[in-house]
Design a protein around this motif. Sequence first.
Motif, mmCIF file in Angstrom:
data_model
loop_
_atom_site.group_PDB
_atom_site.id
_atom_site.type_symbol
_atom_site.label_atom_id
_atom_site.label_comp_id
_atom_site.label_asym_id
_atom_site.label_seq_id
_atom_site.Cartn_x
_atom_site.Cartn_y
_atom_site.Cartn_z
ATOM 1 N N PRO A 190 45.220 60.198 22.937
ATOM 2 C CA PRO A 190 44.163 59.540 23.506
ATOM 3 C C PRO A 190 43.868 58.347 22.587
ATOM 4 O O PRO A 190 42.996 57.741 23.001
ATOM 5 N N GLU A 191 44.493 58.333 21.529
ATOM 6 C CA GLU A 191 44.321 57.119 20.705
ATOM 7 C C GLU A 191 44.678 55.886 21.137
ATOM 8 O O GLU A 191 44.505 54.633 20.513
ATOM 9 N N TYR A 192 45.816 55.901 22.003
ATOM 10 C CA TYR A 192 46.366 54.752 22.570
ATOM 11 C C TYR A 192 45.631 53.800 23.217
ATOM 12 O O TYR A 192 45.811 52.496 22.895
ATOM 13 N N MET A 193 44.508 53.937 24.101
ATOM 14 C CA MET A 193 43.578 52.975 24.614
ATOM 15 C C MET A 193 42.831 52.204 23.495
ATOM 16 O O MET A 193 42.599 51.226 23.811
ATOM 17 N N GLU A 194 42.774 52.905 22.370
ATOM 18 C CA GLU A 194 41.946 52.338 21.406
ATOM 19 C C GLU A 194 43.084 51.324 20.412
ATOM 20 O O GLU A 194 42.703 50.023 20.495
ATOM 21 N N VAL A 195 44.083 51.633 20.490
ATOM 22 C CA VAL A 195 45.269 50.629 19.998
ATOM 23 C C VAL A 195 45.451 49.602 20.911
ATOM 24 O O VAL A 195 45.546 48.369 20.475
ATOM 25 N N LYS A 196 45.441 49.672 22.190
ATOM 26 C CA LYS A 196 45.523 48.678 23.220
ATOM 27 C C LYS A 196 44.796 47.899 23.600
ATOM 28 O O LYS A 196 44.423 46.828 24.094
ATOM 29 N N LYS A 197 43.187 48.142 23.026
ATOM 30 C CA LYS A 197 41.946 47.610 23.444
ATOM 31 C C LYS A 197 42.085 46.163 23.351
ATOM 32 O O LYS A 197 41.504 45.430 24.232
ATOM 33 N N SER A 198 42.615 45.477 22.396
ATOM 34 C CA SER A 198 42.590 43.972 22.204
ATOM 35 C C SER A 198 43.346 43.327 22.973
ATOM 36 O O SER A 198 43.177 42.412 23.898
ATOM 37 N N PHE A 199 44.527 43.871 23.517
ATOM 38 C CA PHE A 199 45.442 43.361 24.884
ATOM 39 C C PHE A 199 44.787 43.686 26.111
ATOM 40 O O PHE A 199 44.854 42.638 26.842
ATOM 41 N N VAL A 200 44.141 44.823 26.277
ATOM 42 C CA VAL A 200 43.467 44.986 27.478
ATOM 43 C C VAL A 200 42.280 43.803 27.614
ATOM 44 O O VAL A 200 42.240 43.363 28.689
ATOM 45 N N GLY A 201 41.557 43.731 26.598
ATOM 46 C CA GLY A 201 40.437 42.727 26.635
ATOM 47 C C GLY A 201 41.160 41.250 26.911
ATOM 48 O O GLY A 201 40.509 40.587 27.741
ATOM 49 N N TYR A 202 42.188 40.940 26.518
ATOM 50 C CA TYR A 202 42.904 39.767 26.867
ATOM 51 C C TYR A 202 43.402 39.566 28.344
ATOM 52 O O TYR A 202 43.197 38.627 28.738
ATOM 53 N N LEU A 203 43.985 40.671 28.776
ATOM 54 C CA LEU A 203 44.300 40.495 30.331
ATOM 55 C C LEU A 203 42.923 40.351 31.057
ATOM 56 O O LEU A 203 42.921 39.494 32.104
ATOM 57 N N GLU A 204 41.960 41.183 30.905
ATOM 58 C CA GLU A 204 40.567 41.142 31.687
ATOM 59 C C GLU A 204 39.879 39.891 31.409
ATOM 60 O O GLU A 204 39.450 39.269 32.480
ATOM 61 N N GLY A 205 40.088 39.385 30.270
ATOM 62 C CA GLY A 205 39.157 38.203 29.980
ATOM 63 C C GLY A 205 39.785 36.795 29.874
ATOM 64 O O GLY A 205 39.339 35.828 30.283
ATOM 65 N N VAL A 206 41.233 36.685 29.841
ATOM 66 C CA VAL A 206 41.893 35.591 30.040
ATOM 67 C C VAL A 206 42.985 35.484 31.275
ATOM 68 O O VAL A 206 42.900 34.401 32.003
ATOM 69 N N VAL A 207 43.751 36.421 31.269
ATOM 70 C CA VAL A 207 44.858 36.438 31.799
ATOM 71 C C VAL A 207 44.791 36.571 33.634
ATOM 72 O O VAL A 207 45.142 35.744 34.565
ATOM 73 N N TRP A 208 44.090 37.692 33.921
ATOM 74 C CA TRP A 208 43.694 38.243 35.335
ATOM 75 C C TRP A 208 42.656 37.204 35.791
ATOM 76 O O TRP A 208 43.097 36.701 37.032
ATOM 77 N N PRO A 209 41.705 36.498 35.328
ATOM 78 C CA PRO A 209 40.948 35.706 35.946
ATOM 79 C C PRO A 209 41.396 34.250 36.371
ATOM 80 O O PRO A 209 41.260 34.024 37.297
ATOM 81 N N LYS A 210 42.565 34.073 35.487
ATOM 82 C CA LYS A 210 43.245 32.747 35.823
ATOM 83 C C LYS A 210 44.162 32.889 36.936
ATOM 84 O O LYS A 210 44.177 31.955 37.851
ATOM 85 N N GLN A 211 44.727 33.969 37.144
ATOM 86 C CA GLN A 211 45.465 34.292 38.334
ATOM 87 C C GLN A 211 44.637 34.520 39.642
ATOM 88 O O GLN A 211 44.979 33.855 40.706
ATOM 89 N N THR A 212 43.399 34.719 39.485
ATOM 90 C CA THR A 212 42.441 34.800 40.644
ATOM 91 C C THR A 212 42.238 33.480 40.892
ATOM 92 O O THR A 212 41.942 33.038 42.283
ATOM 93 N N THR A 213 41.879 32.784 40.046
ATOM 94 C CA THR A 213 41.577 31.191 40.204
ATOM 95 C C THR A 213 42.599 30.449 41.018
ATOM 96 O O THR A 213 42.403 29.580 41.975
ATOM 97 N N GLU A 214 43.824 30.664 40.437
ATOM 98 C CA GLU A 214 45.003 30.009 40.990
ATOM 99 C C GLU A 214 45.309 30.390 42.601
ATOM 100 O O GLU A 214 45.638 29.591 43.275
ATOM 101 N N LYS A 215 44.848 31.756 42.872
ATOM 102 C CA LYS A 215 45.044 32.095 44.187
ATOM 103 C C LYS A 215 44.318 31.436 45.177
ATOM 104 O O LYS A 215 44.167 31.111 46.275
ATOM 105 N N LYS A 216 42.992 31.102 44.779
ATOM 106 C CA LYS A 216 41.782 30.442 45.424
ATOM 107 C C LYS A 216 42.101 29.301 45.634
ATOM 108 O O LYS A 216 41.717 28.436 46.757
ATOM 109 N N GLU A 217 42.714 28.487 44.742
ATOM 110 C CA GLU A 217 43.218 27.078 44.955
ATOM 111 C C GLU A 217 44.479 27.066 45.910
ATOM 112 O O GLU A 217 44.611 25.829 46.283
#
Length: 252
Positions: free
Chosen positions: A225-252
Motif C-alpha cells: 500500500p506504500e507504493y502509491m505514496e512512493v509513486k506520487k510525484s511521478f503520477v503528479g507529473y503525468l497528470e499535470g504535464v504529460v497527459w494534458p500535452k497529449q490532449t492538446t496535441e490531439k485537438k490540434e
Amino acid sequence: PVDTPAPPDFNPKSCYAMGCGNSKTVNRKKITILHVMEMSGNSHGCMLLVRTGKLEVKIKNVDLMKGEHKTEEFLKINPYHIVPTLSQGEDSLWESNAVMRYLCTNYEAVKKYYPTEDTKKFAKINQMLDYRQTVLYPKVTRAGYPLLGFSSLAHTEEVMKAAADEIERFGKLYLADGKFVGGFQEPTIADISIITILSYIEGKKDYKYPKAVQEWIERFNKAFPEYMEVKKSFVGYLEGVVWPKQTTEKKE
C-alpha cells in the motif's frame, strides 16, 4: 547496457564495499543514505523497500533537473552521477537492483523479498531481474522516455508496439493466475523492480495494460500500500504535464 571505462579517481574499494562479503549486518554507527530522484521509477523500488521495512535509511532527493547529481559532493559518492545510490560513510553502491539486493541481504525486515536460502527461488528472482534489465527495460524506456520528456528521440508507433508486445509477452510467460512474478505466491524484488519501470509506459495516456498484467498490478498494490505514496510525484507529473500535452496535441 555495455561496460564503460571507470571515471577518473574511481575507487573500487569504496564504491563496492557495501556489496561485498557475507555480512548480514549494517554498520549502525554510520548514517545510511538513499539518494533518489523522487519522480523516477528507477528510484521507486529502493524507496519502497525502505518505507515498507521502515529501515533506518535516510531518503535524500537529488534534483537532476537542477544538476545536483553533477555537483562535486555527489560525484565523490557516485562518479557515474546516477540515482538511486546508497551511501554509508565513504562506501557507496548504485544500480537499483544491486541496491535492493543489498537492502534485502542486510535488513531483516525486507529479507523475505530476496530469499537466499531457497536456491531455486533465488535463481529465478535473479533471472527475472536480468530479464527486466536486458529485455523489458530497454523497450519500455525507448517508448516511454520521449513521452515523458526524458529523451530527445522520437516516440513512434513502432517503438510503442515493441514495448506493448513485450509487456503482453511478460504477462503470458511470467505471471500465473493469482500469483506474482515467476509464479510465486508472495512478491519479491523481481515484482518491485519490474513494476516500477513499467510506469514509464504510462506516459502514453490511452495505453491499457493486458488483463494479466493489470490484475498483477492490483495484487501488487494490495501487497504494498506504500507504493502509491512512493509513486506520487511521478503520477503528479503525468497528470499535470504529460497527459494534458497529449490532449492538446490531439485537438490540434
